[in-house]
Enzyme design. Structure first.
Site, mmCIF file in Angstrom:
data_model
loop_
_atom_site.group_PDB
_atom_site.id
_atom_site.type_symbol
_atom_site.label_atom_id
_atom_site.label_comp_id
_atom_site.label_asym_id
_atom_site.label_seq_id
_atom_site.Cartn_x
_atom_site.Cartn_y
_atom_site.Cartn_z
ATOM 1 N N ARG A 231 -2.865 9.898 -0.582
ATOM 2 C CA ARG A 231 -2.957 8.462 -0.802
ATOM 3 C C ARG A 231 -4.328 8.123 -1.357
ATOM 4 N NH1 ARG A 231 1.750 8.616 -0.563
ATOM 5 N NH2 ARG A 231 3.195 7.490 0.801
ATOM 6 N N GLU A 260 -2.502 1.047 -6.558
ATOM 7 C CA GLU A 260 -1.494 1.400 -7.572
ATOM 8 C C GLU A 260 -0.655 0.174 -7.974
ATOM 9 O OE1 GLU A 260 -1.000 5.874 -5.644
ATOM 10 O OE2 GLU A 260 0.768 4.591 -5.922
ATOM 11 N N HIS A 278 1.538 8.636 -9.738
ATOM 12 C CA HIS A 278 2.178 8.877 -8.434
ATOM 13 C C HIS A 278 3.559 9.507 -8.602
ATOM 14 C CE1 HIS A 278 2.485 7.369 -3.990
ATOM 15 N NE2 HIS A 278 3.101 8.530 -4.145
HETATM 16 C C1 8YV Z 1 7.272 8.424 -2.957
HETATM 17 C C2 8YV Z 1 5.488 9.366 -1.535
HETATM 18 O O1 8YV Z 1 7.276 8.480 -4.277
HETATM 19 O O2 8YV Z 1 6.943 10.328 -0.027
HETATM 20 C C3 8YV Z 1 5.894 9.734 -0.180
HETATM 21 O O3 8YV Z 1 5.142 9.423 0.775
HETATM 22 O O4 8YV Z 1 4.424 8.920 -1.746
HETATM 23 C C4 8YV Z 1 6.417 9.546 -2.615
HETATM 24 O O5 8YV Z 1 7.273 10.609 -2.376
HETATM 25 C C5 8YV Z 1 6.899 7.086 -2.757
HETATM 26 O O6 8YV Z 1 6.807 6.899 -1.424
HETATM 27 C C6 8YV Z 1 7.928 6.168 -3.404
HETATM 28 O O7 8YV Z 1 8.987 5.987 -2.659
#
Ligand code: 8YV
Length: 312
Positions: A231, A260, A278
């Protein structure tokens, strides 16, 4: 009679279609008046679906007194107030494991792209500069030390890949892992001092905010490279930009950012920085598997069975 489901934000279309077909769905992001919408559902919603950044805070939970379960699309649950959910007796499920390999691939991909200047090299060719002479030499990853902040599922998958690239592995986390023999550092600064590449692979949220601090980045130094697939909040982003500008940090491979989809524009002109929007888990098979887990967790909840991948 179809069960009712609150959907907080847009999600993977195939999953959305299945949920729409299975439940009477209520789409919060389409509601002209959010509070009125929640109030209209307060006495009949016991399950909600969340994803990515569209999680749920305590204030929203307070408006849904019957809420018992949140099925999250994603492994990271930092967009959900998990402490509030626990306090309110609300179960939370997420989608671990199915995305581990894709995210680890992106971590290694960003490390190699930044070290070997793959994106700059692509531009060098497209802009015709190769016609004027060879591109400057880059750094090799061979025999270097890969420091991993966070030795969970994704951290381990990155470590295994790193070994395949002849990298020494070291890691930092709240605890030494008894089932791995890689060098452990309790202090991220000490890890960075020993590392050539430093990958942030820990969960987001308040407990890891700024864990990769200015001091950690300075310890990594003017020659070496930070990678982030966890993150944006895990790294002190303004310090990172400043140190890159000043040549006090060698480079970066970044898939996640603090705000983001907004990314510090100062990074755009830097050849030693590789940026991604991302996309760690952004492959068809992985998003399909994440969606199936989200669906299966809801089905288990409504069937009164244990959740498939319960987070809390
Ligand atoms: C997703 C992510 O793209 O799983 C996670 O924590 O960051 C990613 O796999 C994001 O959460 C969008 O749904």
């Amino acid at each position: 009679m179809k069960r009712e489901l609150l959907m907080v934000g847009p999600m993977y279309p195939k999953t959305l279609d299945v949920l729409d077909a299975t439940y009477t769905t209520h789409k919060l992001w389409l509601a002209p008046d959010r509070d009125a919408f929640l109030a209209s559902l307060a006495d009949r919603i016991d399950a909600a679906a969340t994803s990515g950044t569209k999680g749920m805070d305590d204030a929203t939970m307070a408006k849904l007194p019957k809420l018992k379960m949140i099925s999250h699309f994603g492994v990271g649950v930092d967009s959900i107030d998990v402490d509030a959910a626990k306090r309110r007796g609300i179960m939370v499920s997420n989608t671990p494991d199915v995305l581990t390999d894709d995210v680890a691939d992106i971590a290694i991909g960003l490390m190699i792209a930044a070290a070997r200047r793959l994106v700059a090299g692509d531009r060098y060719v497209r802009e015709g500069r190769w016609l004027k002479g060879p591109m400057p030499l880059a750094e090799s990853v061979q025999g270097k030390t890969l420091g991993i902040v966070g030795m969970g599922r994704i951290g381990r998958a990155i470590a295994r890949r790193g070994e395949a690239f002849n990298l020494e592995i070291a890691y930092q986390g709240p605890n030494r892992k008894t089932d791995v023999s890689w060098r452990y550092f309790a202090d991220p600064v000490a890890l960075a001092k020993e590392s050539d590449f430093l990958v942030a692979a820990c969960p987001g949220g308040e407990s890891t905010r700024g864990l990769v601090s200015r001091a950690v980045l300075e310890a990594l130094g003017p020659k070496w490279i930070v990678v982030n697939i966890s993150r944006g909040t895990v790294i002190d982003e303004p310090a990172m930009v400043e140190l890159l500008k000043a040549g006090k940090l060698g480079g970066a491979g970044l898939d996640v950012f603090v705000d983001e989809p907004r990314v510090p524009e100062a990074l755009f002109a830097m050849d030693n920085v590789v940026l991604q929007p991302h996309v760690g888990s952004a492959t068809h098979p992985t998003r399909e598997a994440m969606g199936q887990l989200q669906i299966d967790n809801l089905a288990a909840y409504f069937a009164g069975k244990p959740l498939v991948t319960r987070y809390c």
